[in-house]
Design an enzyme around this catalytic site. Structure first.
Site, short mmCIF file in Angstrom:
data_model
loop_
_atom_site.label_atom_id
_atom_site.label_comp_id
_atom_site.label_asym_id
_atom_site.label_seq_id
_atom_site.Cartn_x
_atom_site.Cartn_y
_atom_site.Cartn_z
N ARG A 58 -9.25 14.35 2.67
CA ARG A 58 -8.98 14.67 4.06
C ARG A 58 -7.63 14.56 4.62
O ARG A 58 -6.69 14.11 4.02
CB ARG A 58 -10.03 14.05 5.20
CG ARG A 58 -9.84 12.46 5.06
CD ARG A 58 -10.56 11.76 5.93
NE ARG A 58 -10.47 10.18 5.79
CZ ARG A 58 -9.53 9.42 5.92
NH1 ARG A 58 -8.47 9.87 6.58
NH2 ARG A 58 -9.50 8.04 5.62
N GLU A 107 -7.79 4.44 -4.11
CA GLU A 107 -9.02 5.50 -3.74
C GLU A 107 -8.29 6.84 -3.35
O GLU A 107 -7.39 6.94 -3.43
CB GLU A 107 -9.98 5.22 -2.59
CG GLU A 107 -8.99 4.96 -1.26
CD GLU A 107 -10.03 4.98 0.13
OE1 GLU A 107 -11.14 5.37 0.06
OE2 GLU A 107 -9.30 4.55 0.99
N HIS A 129 0.94 -1.08 0.14
CA HIS A 129 -0.08 -0.04 0.08
C HIS A 129 0.92 1.22 -0.06
O HIS A 129 1.60 1.30 0.94
CB HIS A 129 -0.77 -0.07 1.25
CG HIS A 129 -1.73 1.19 1.34
ND1 HIS A 129 -3.08 1.34 1.10
CD2 HIS A 129 -1.38 2.32 1.53
CE1 HIS A 129 -3.51 2.49 1.56
NE2 HIS A 129 -2.47 3.19 1.52
P1 ADP Z 1 -6.08 6.81 7.26
O1 ADP Z 1 -5.68 6.56 6.01
O2 ADP Z 1 -6.27 8.12 7.56
O3 ADP Z 1 -5.57 5.79 8.07
P2 ADP Z 1 -8.57 5.31 7.68
O4 ADP Z 1 -9.24 4.76 6.24
O5 ADP Z 1 -7.79 4.37 8.48
O6 ADP Z 1 -7.78 6.44 6.96
O7 ADP Z 1 -9.58 6.18 8.25
C1 ADP Z 1 -9.27 6.95 9.22
C2 ADP Z 1 -10.26 7.05 10.33
O8 ADP Z 1 -11.53 7.41 9.57
C3 ADP Z 1 -10.44 5.88 11.03
O9 ADP Z 1 -10.99 6.06 12.46
C4 ADP Z 1 -11.71 5.43 10.47
O10 ADP Z 1 -12.38 4.33 11.15
C5 ADP Z 1 -12.59 6.48 10.02
N1 ADP Z 1 -13.25 6.13 8.77
C6 ADP Z 1 -12.75 6.50 7.36
N2 ADP Z 1 -13.66 6.34 6.44
C7 ADP Z 1 -14.82 5.95 7.14
C8 ADP Z 1 -16.07 5.65 6.71
N3 ADP Z 1 -16.84 5.64 5.52
N4 ADP Z 1 -17.12 5.28 7.69
C9 ADP Z 1 -16.93 5.47 9.10
N5 ADP Z 1 -15.62 5.60 9.37
C10 ADP Z 1 -14.51 5.97 8.64
P1 ADP Z 2 -10.80 1.88 2.62
O1 ADP Z 2 -11.64 2.93 2.15
O2 ADP Z 2 -11.31 0.97 3.61
O3 ADP Z 2 -9.31 2.68 3.08
P2 ADP Z 2 -9.19 0.78 0.26
O4 ADP Z 2 -9.94 0.65 -0.98
O5 ADP Z 2 -8.16 2.04 0.61
O6 ADP Z 2 -10.29 0.73 1.60
O7 ADP Z 2 -8.39 -0.49 0.84
C1 ADP Z 2 -8.01 -0.89 2.08
C2 ADP Z 2 -6.93 -2.05 2.00
O8 ADP Z 2 -7.49 -3.14 1.41
C3 ADP Z 2 -5.80 -1.59 0.99
O9 ADP Z 2 -5.09 -0.71 1.73
C4 ADP Z 2 -5.46 -2.75 0.90
O10 ADP Z 2 -4.61 -3.63 1.85
C5 ADP Z 2 -6.62 -3.89 0.62
N1 ADP Z 2 -7.13 -3.64 -0.93
C6 ADP Z 2 -7.85 -2.86 -1.35
N2 ADP Z 2 -8.24 -3.27 -2.47
C7 ADP Z 2 -7.73 -4.33 -2.97
C8 ADP Z 2 -7.25 -5.10 -4.16
N3 ADP Z 2 -7.82 -4.69 -5.43
N4 ADP Z 2 -6.44 -5.89 -4.00
C9 ADP Z 2 -5.89 -6.17 -2.92
N5 ADP Z 2 -5.84 -5.42 -1.68
C10 ADP Z 2 -6.84 -4.66 -1.73
MG MG Z 3 -8.06 3.12 2.11
#
Ligand code: ADP
Ligand code: ADP
Ligand code: MG
Length: 458
Positions: A292, A288, A208
């Site tokens: 923020r 994605e 990632h």
């Molecule tokens: P980062 O890349 O900043 O670590 P995360 O995806 O781990 O982002 O999310 C950061 C914070 O935002 C976490 O506390 C996560 O639980 C919250 N969060 C992110 N997206 C959502 C969502 N769609 N619904 C609820 N909580 C979210």
């Molecule tokens: P979120 O919005 O919850 O952060 P992401 O789309 O960023 O979701 O994905 C979160 C994590 O899930 C990534 O960091 C990766 O570890 C895994 N992941 C997401 N998409 C894929 C994919 N197409 N193939 C393999 N792993 C994935």
């Molecule tokens: Mg993500």
């Protein structure tokens, strides 16, 4: 420049935003739930407003109460932090409609880039490679079957509105897929209020890697990348900058693609473009954009010397980007670990409680972003993140050694935290070698329960 800022959040990020505002001479208003009257962000803000009961739906997600608090205290801006309302387009619009500045992108930009399906299309249109999969939302199993011929198995079913590692399922074959799809739809609807799903091929053994961008609506720059491959349940637990896996050529391509995307959508504020990087095939794929500030932003601040939250506030105040790309340089290596109120020896069970004693790390190259103080009672209602320990050194080896040193100084009494996990990881040859991918940590945890338990005894 903004004059008075309401911080629509809690925990370490609310504290972080208050600090940046203060550094710029902006007055601060903290909002809090009944459970957070004694929280650090409340203690350090200039003014405070109680916005409701502990449940986030009634307080930190209560748009009406937050807007009223901002109006009553005469704020001219609202910073959403991360999580809660940070990627809620309607909230951005509501803040603007109430005559205040939303410290982040417009509602339209959030709708375009915060919706994961719309963002995939925008990325493809900007010439950024996306993971093979559906082009839009997938309406049902029939449509999905066609897409499966392109993705093959395993395939990921992802929620268009997902985040925080939630709303993702993997299917290894058609039977699993047919069972998982309707479940995923129901879950997404319940969790995010939007049952929309899309599909992506699973990129195996990928890293990632994400690029920090800053935009002012016209121009955009990048602040290089972070690597967040150490994850548990698709949530980041250890992040670093720069990535240990990129050649100069790939780094340049990746960063340029993120800037292209930010410019294409007229992005304003701080944002992160996330990718998976398959090192064996030397290919990267957009997954994605987070519209923020991110949890792991401090590692970028440590290697670039840029205060990203201050830049967000300046841009929100109407300034053009002060930084030119040629001004932004990388020095050394930084690592962040997330100290959660969880017991790593007991399957990461949540562990709220009272901080009976606290000893903080310090010295060269150490930063501690936290919501902790001695006597603080951690409420059970929210995210388990208590603090982030960030270290900076000349190179990655030096940063890992410094991480071990700082973790040794840190003592949080009264709670179980993820500290032992990081002591064990910092001591692991695989981590030192940097040969990791997004599923690596889960395998490591299965094999190293003993090492974590031993570190918990230290
Ligand atoms: P980062 O890349 O900043 O670590 P995360 O995806 O781990 O982002 O999310 C950061 C914070 O935002 C976490 O506390 C996560 O639980 C919250 N969060 C992110 N997206 C959502 C969502 N769609 N619904 C609820 N909580 C979210
Ligand atoms: P979120 O919005 O919850 O952060 P992401 O789309 O960023 O979701 O994905 C979160 C994590 O899930 C990534 O960091 C990766 O570890 C895994 N992941 C997401 N998409 C894929 C994919 N197409 N193939 C393999 N792993 C994935
Ligand atoms: Mg993500």
């Amino acid at each position: 420049m903004l004059k008075k800022l309401l911080i629509a959040n809690r925990g370490e990020i609310a504290v972080r935003v208050i600090r940046a505002a203060r550094d710029l001479g902006i007055r601060t208003v903290a909002v809090h739930s009944d459970a957070d009257a004694e929280a650090l962000h409340v203690l350090i803000a200039d003014e405070t407003v109680n916005i409701g009961p502990p449940a986030a739906k009634k307080s930190y997600l209560n748009v009406e109460a937050i807007l009223k608090a901002a109006a009553d205290t005469g704020c001219d801006a609202v910073h959403p932090g991360y999580g809660f309302l940070a990627e809620n387009a309607a909230f951005s619009d509501a803040v603007t409609a109430a005559g205040m500045v939303f410290v982040g992108p417009s509602g339209d930009a959030i709708r375009l880039m915060g919706d994961k399906v719309a963002a995939r299309s925008a990325a493809a249109a900007a010439g950024v490679p996306v993971v093979p999969g559906s082009t839009g939302r997938v309406a049902g199993i029939e449509e999905a079957r066609h897409i499966l011929t392109e993705t093959g198995f395993p395939v990921m079913i992802k929620a268009a509105a997902g985040g925080g590692g939630r709303g993702i399922r993997i299917a290894g074959n058609l039977a699993e897929f047919e069972q998982a799809f309707p479940q995923a739809e129901a879950e997404a609807l319940a969790a995010f209020g939007d049952g929309g799903l899309y599909m992506e091929k699973v990129i195996g053994q990928a890293r990632h890697i994400e690029v920090q961008v800053l935009g002012d609506g016209t121009d955009a720059v990048h602040c290089y990348e972070r690597e967040c491959s150490l994850q548990r349940r698709r949530q980041k637990v250890w992040e670093e900058a720069p990535s240990m896996a990129l050649s100069d050529r790939v780094r340049a391509e990746l960063c340029a693609s993120a800037v292209r995307l930010a410019r294409e959508v007229g992005y304003s504020g701080a944002g992160t473009v996330e990718y998976l990087y398959d090192d064996a095939a030397d290919r990267f794929y957009f997954i994605e954009m987070n519209t923020r500030i991110q949890v792991e932003h401090p590692v970028t601040e440590m290697i670039t010397g840029i205060d990203l939250v201050a830049e967000m506030l300046r841009i929100a105040g109407g300034e053009k980007l002060r930084l030119r790309q040629s001004d932004i340089a990388v020095r050394g290596h930084a690592i962040e670990v997330r100290l959660n109120a969880e017991d790593p020896v007991n399957n990461f069970a949540p562990f709220p409680g009272t901080v009976t004693g606290l000893r903080l790390p310090g010295g060269p190259g150490v930063r501690f972003d936290s919501m902790l103080y001695a006597g603080y009672q951690v409420p059970p209602f929210y995210d388990s993140l208590l603090a982030k320990l960030i270290v900076h050194a000349e190179d990655r080896d030096g940063a890992i050694t410094r991480l071990t040193r700082a973790l040794g100084e840190l003592q949080i009494d009264g709670l179980k935290t993820t500290k032992p996990l990081f002591l064990a990881l910092a001591d692991d040859p695989g981590v030192r070698a940097g040969a990791v991918h997004t599923r690596w940590l889960e395998g490591w945890l299965d094999a190293h329960a003993g090492a974590v338990a031993a570190a918990a005894q230290l």
